[in-house]
Design a protein around this motif. Structure first.
Motif, PDB file in Angstrom:
ATOM      1  N   GLN A 102      71.216 -54.275 -45.967  1.00 27.22           N
ATOM      2  CA  GLN A 102      70.989 -53.297 -46.938  1.00 27.22           C
ATOM      3  C   GLN A 102      69.717 -52.487 -46.820  1.00 27.22           C
ATOM      4  OE1 GLN A 102      71.740 -55.941 -50.345  1.00 27.22           O
ATOM      5  NE2 GLN A 102      73.368 -54.632 -50.900  1.00 27.22           N
ATOM      6  N   HIS A 103      69.798 -51.345 -47.129  1.00 24.39           N
ATOM      7  CA  HIS A 103      68.700 -50.141 -47.208  1.00 24.39           C
ATOM      8  C   HIS A 103      68.135 -50.253 -48.399  1.00 24.39           C
ATOM      9  CE1 HIS A 103      66.953 -46.027 -45.784  1.00 24.39           C
ATOM     10  NE2 HIS A 103      66.061 -47.119 -45.839  1.00 24.39           N
ATOM     11  N   LYS A 104      66.965 -50.661 -48.407  1.00 21.30           N
ATOM     12  CA  LYS A 104      66.249 -50.804 -49.927  1.00 21.30           C
ATOM     13  C   LYS A 104      64.777 -49.961 -49.906  1.00 21.30           C
ATOM     14  CE  LYS A 104      68.061 -55.038 -51.072  1.00 21.30           C
ATOM     15  NZ  LYS A 104      68.785 -54.944 -52.312  1.00 21.30           N
ATOM     16  N   ARG A 105      64.547 -49.794 -51.167  1.00 24.71           N
ATOM     17  CA  ARG A 105      63.486 -48.888 -51.470  1.00 24.71           C
ATOM     18  C   ARG A 105      62.431 -49.526 -52.303  1.00 24.71           C
ATOM     19  NH1 ARG A 105      63.502 -42.524 -51.052  1.00 24.71           N
ATOM     20  NH2 ARG A 105      61.203 -42.147 -50.582  1.00 24.71           N
ATOM     21  N   ASN A 106      61.345 -49.442 -52.069  1.00 21.01           N
ATOM     22  CA  ASN A 106      60.122 -49.889 -52.880  1.00 21.01           C
ATOM     23  C   ASN A 106      59.646 -48.842 -54.113  1.00 21.01           C
ATOM     24  OD1 ASN A 106      59.494 -52.618 -51.732  1.00 21.01           O
ATOM     25  ND2 ASN A 106      58.907 -51.274 -49.985  1.00 21.01           N
ATOM     26  N   ASP A 163      55.699 -41.427 -47.544  1.00 22.24           N
ATOM     27  CA  ASP A 163      56.611 -42.386 -47.965  1.00 22.24           C
ATOM     28  C   ASP A 163      57.795 -41.141 -48.839  1.00 22.24           C
ATOM     29  OD1 ASP A 163      55.580 -44.444 -47.781  1.00 22.24           O
ATOM     30  OD2 ASP A 163      54.775 -44.787 -49.830  1.00 22.24           O
ATOM     31  N   ALA A 164      57.466 -40.072 -48.970  1.00 22.49           N
ATOM     32  CA  ALA A 164      58.338 -39.088 -49.760  1.00 22.49           C
ATOM     33  C   ALA A 164      59.328 -38.280 -48.586  1.00 22.49           C
ATOM     34  CB  ALA A 164      57.634 -37.896 -50.220  1.00 22.49           C
ATOM     35  N   GLN A 165      59.216 -38.680 -47.297  1.00 22.21           N
ATOM     36  CA  GLN A 165      60.200 -37.977 -46.522  1.00 22.21           C
ATOM     37  C   GLN A 165      61.400 -38.548 -46.513  1.00 22.21           C
ATOM     38  OE1 GLN A 165      58.412 -39.016 -42.499  1.00 22.21           O
ATOM     39  NE2 GLN A 165      56.672 -37.406 -42.994  1.00 22.21           N
ATOM     40  N   LEU A 166      61.701 -39.594 -46.916  1.00 20.96           N
ATOM     41  CA  LEU A 166      63.138 -40.440 -47.194  1.00 20.96           C
ATOM     42  C   LEU A 166      63.718 -39.623 -48.334  1.00 20.96           C
ATOM     43  CD1 LEU A 166      65.415 -42.129 -46.277  1.00 20.96           C
ATOM     44  CD2 LEU A 166      64.360 -43.830 -47.489  1.00 20.96           C
ATOM     45  N   GLY A 167      64.767 -38.851 -48.255  1.00 25.29           N
ATOM     46  CA  GLY A 167      65.091 -38.157 -49.308  1.00 25.29           C
ATOM     47  C   GLY A 167      64.586 -36.833 -49.847  1.00 25.29           C
ATOM     48  N   ALA A 168      63.441 -36.649 -49.230  1.00 26.17           N
ATOM     49  CA  ALA A 168      62.671 -35.348 -49.443  1.00 26.17           C
ATOM     50  C   ALA A 168      62.350 -35.187 -50.807  1.00 26.17           C
ATOM     51  CB  ALA A 168      63.526 -34.038 -49.155  1.00 26.17           C
ATOM     52  N   SER A 172      58.013 -46.448 -50.048  1.00 28.16           N
ATOM     53  CA  SER A 172      58.469 -46.673 -48.898  1.00 28.16           C
ATOM     54  C   SER A 172      59.955 -47.493 -48.818  1.00 28.16           C
ATOM     55  CB  SER A 172      57.625 -47.597 -48.133  1.00 28.16           C
ATOM     56  OG  SER A 172      57.439 -48.920 -48.845  1.00 28.16           O
ATOM     57  N   ASP A 173      60.590 -47.518 -47.686  1.00 31.02           N
ATOM     58  CA  ASP A 173      61.925 -47.977 -47.689  1.00 31.02           C
ATOM     59  C   ASP A 173      62.036 -49.316 -46.588  1.00 31.02           C
ATOM     60  OD1 ASP A 173      61.719 -46.199 -45.441  1.00 31.02           O
ATOM     61  OD2 ASP A 173      63.718 -46.580 -44.908  1.00 31.02           O
ATOM     62  N   PHE A 174      62.995 -50.246 -46.495  1.00 31.49           N
ATOM     63  CA  PHE A 174      62.917 -51.236 -45.665  1.00 31.49           C
ATOM     64  C   PHE A 174      64.317 -51.806 -45.633  1.00 31.49           C
ATOM     65  CE2 PHE A 174      62.196 -53.223 -49.495  1.00 31.49           C
ATOM     66  CZ  PHE A 174      62.993 -54.318 -49.575  1.00 31.49           C
ATOM     67  N   TYR A 175      64.789 -52.520 -44.468  1.00 35.36           N
ATOM     68  CA  TYR A 175      66.078 -53.021 -44.318  1.00 35.36           C
ATOM     69  C   TYR A 175      66.039 -54.563 -44.573  1.00 35.36           C
ATOM     70  CZ  TYR A 175      67.645 -48.400 -42.575  1.00 35.36           C
ATOM     71  OH  TYR A 175      67.971 -47.019 -42.479  1.00 35.36           O
ATOM     72  N   GLU A 176      66.891 -55.139 -45.369  1.00 29.24           N
ATOM     73  CA  GLU A 176      66.986 -56.473 -45.681  1.00 29.24           C
ATOM     74  C   GLU A 176      68.318 -56.860 -45.318  1.00 29.24           C
ATOM     75  OE1 GLU A 176      65.712 -58.523 -49.773  1.00 29.24           O
ATOM     76  OE2 GLU A 176      67.827 -57.977 -49.879  1.00 29.24           O
ATOM     77  N   THR A 177      68.235 -58.041 -44.366  1.00 29.07           N
ATOM     78  CA  THR A 177      69.386 -58.506 -43.746  1.00 29.07           C
ATOM     79  C   THR A 177      69.482 -60.064 -44.354  1.00 29.07           C
ATOM     80  OG1 THR A 177      68.972 -57.316 -41.721  1.00 29.07           O
ATOM     81  CG2 THR A 177      70.770 -59.283 -41.708  1.00 29.07           C
TER      82      THR A 177
END
Length: 404
Positions: A225-229, A133-138, A210-215
């Protein structure tokens, strides 16, 4: 903004005004992307949190306007007393910051007036459950930064809690095959309490980043939109009694409008000023409030950590509110094997031995017994609890003025 505040504060209960008290505080927030309204809300939030925690420390749930929640636009604050009136008395914008002065008329709840000592607390660790989960944004050190921020908020914002020890690295458990972090920590809770001279432990897991895309779409357009939990589970444990006092889940979702290669330093203000960082910080504020509430009516149990001549040393002191002349009762403990055969939970039996504080240091105090013969019946790691008036009367003892 001010009209909303005035409309909100008209819901005052005048019958309580005789006991309410006015508190004042300042709050400051950085103006980000020229959004003055959002920054004003943040400044008011900071000021109100300071006011609320100065007023009565932790008590019951909020009883303010709607369902116990004080609302200022999108701002939501939970307090430990009833706010009858609130007003913004001053606002200054300078150098990219906004500073507001807030006054609040608070009627604090009267709960557990006899419990006057702040609770010693061990904080951490809050490790990330899924490292990917930490990979996004390092943000590989996000869990450590979150633990540190929570520890700092507890030290800064609560005068009924004494955070003594911070641990950001995982605890090494003997049984690594057992993934139940609550059970594992309960098993070693008494050892941690003895090692760090604390009564309570606060720990947990950052379950989801984690992240996900919401349409979203309508008849003419479609947007993604790109979102993050964010999800964090916390556990508050009474290490002396080996019981869990609070188990709670905190969940949030916010936008993540950054490129896939963008990297953040989780110890920097840049990360914590993002919407995602602000959401985490707000949840940490909620944790502090919930922990204060959970501990507020819990009894203080101090431990005898040293003995010399005819005096004893216990592991709470001036920082916890102990004063010279305070009186404590000796409590003997015995371990009982639970049906699970895994946990040994102690039982406590009060003894008719009263000790009086003769000297106080920051995190410990020196006590003496009324009868020197009692010293032969006291051992290291015996427990002490504030004596009550009934016990003093029963034993024919004189109550000191500092004992409530």
């Amino acid at each position: 903004m001010y009209k909303k505040l005035i409309a909100m504060t008209t819901v005052m209960a005048m019958s309580f005004s005789a006991n309410a008290q006015w508190y004042s505080s300042e709050g400051t927030a950085e103006i980000i992307e020229n959004d003055i309204n959002k920054s004003r809300d943040k400044a008011i939030s900071n000021a109100l949190l300071t006011v609320i925690r100065s007023a009565g420390t932790s008590a019951e749930s909020v009883q303010v306007v709607k369902s116990g929640v004080l609302q200022v636009d999108k701002l939501s604050i939970r307090s430990n007393g009833e706010i009858h009136d609130m007003r913004v008395t001053d606002e200054v914008i300078s150098g990219g910051y906004i500073k507001v002065t807030v006054q609040a008329d608070i009627y604090p709840f009267s709960t557990c007036p006899q419990e006057k000592y702040s609770k010693s607390l061990f904080v951490g660790p809050f490790n990330l459950a899924t490292r990917s989960d930490a990979q996004l944004g390092a943000i590989y050190h996000a869990d450590e930064a979150i633990t540190q921020h929570l520890f700092n908020q507890l030290k800064r914002d609560s005068n009924k809690i004494d955070p003594r020890q911070l641990m950001t690295q995982p605890i090494a458990f003997a049984n690594d095959t057992n993934n139940d972090i609550e059970l594992q920590t309960l098993q070693v809770s008494r050892d941690i309490a003895n090692k760090y001279n604390v009564q309570y432990l606060l720990f947990g897991t950052v379950k989801d980043m984690s992240d996900f895309y919401e349409t979203t779409s309508n008849l003419l357009t479609k947007s993604t939109q790109h979102k993050r939990n964010f999800q964090m589970d916390i556990y508050l444990v009474d290490a002396i009694n080996k019981i869990t006092l609070l188990k709670k889940k905190y969940v949030a979702v916010t936008d993540w409008p950054y490129s896939l290669t963008h990297q953040f330093d989780t110890n920097s203000n840049t990360f914590w000023s993002t919407d995602y960082g602000q959401v985490i910080e707000q949840n940490l504020n909620n944790v502090v409030s919930d922990v204060r509430q959970a501990l507020y009516c819990q009894p203080t149990m101090a431990t005898i950590i040293a003995q010399f001549n005819d005096q004893l040393v216990m592991n709470i002191g001036h920082r916890n509110g102990v004063k010279k002349g305070d009186q404590f009762q000796l409590i003997r403990s015995q371990s009982v094997l639970h049906q699970s055969s895994l946990l040994q939970g102690p039982i406590f039996v009060p003894a008719d031995i009263i000790l009086t504080v003769v000297s106080v240091q920051s995190d410990r105090a020196i006590l003496e017994t009324d009868d020197p013969m009692d010293m032969s019946n006291i051992q290291i790691r015996d427990m002490l609890t504030p004596v009550d008036e009934y016990t003093l009367i029963r034993l024919g003892k004189k109550s000191n003025s500092s004992v409530k």
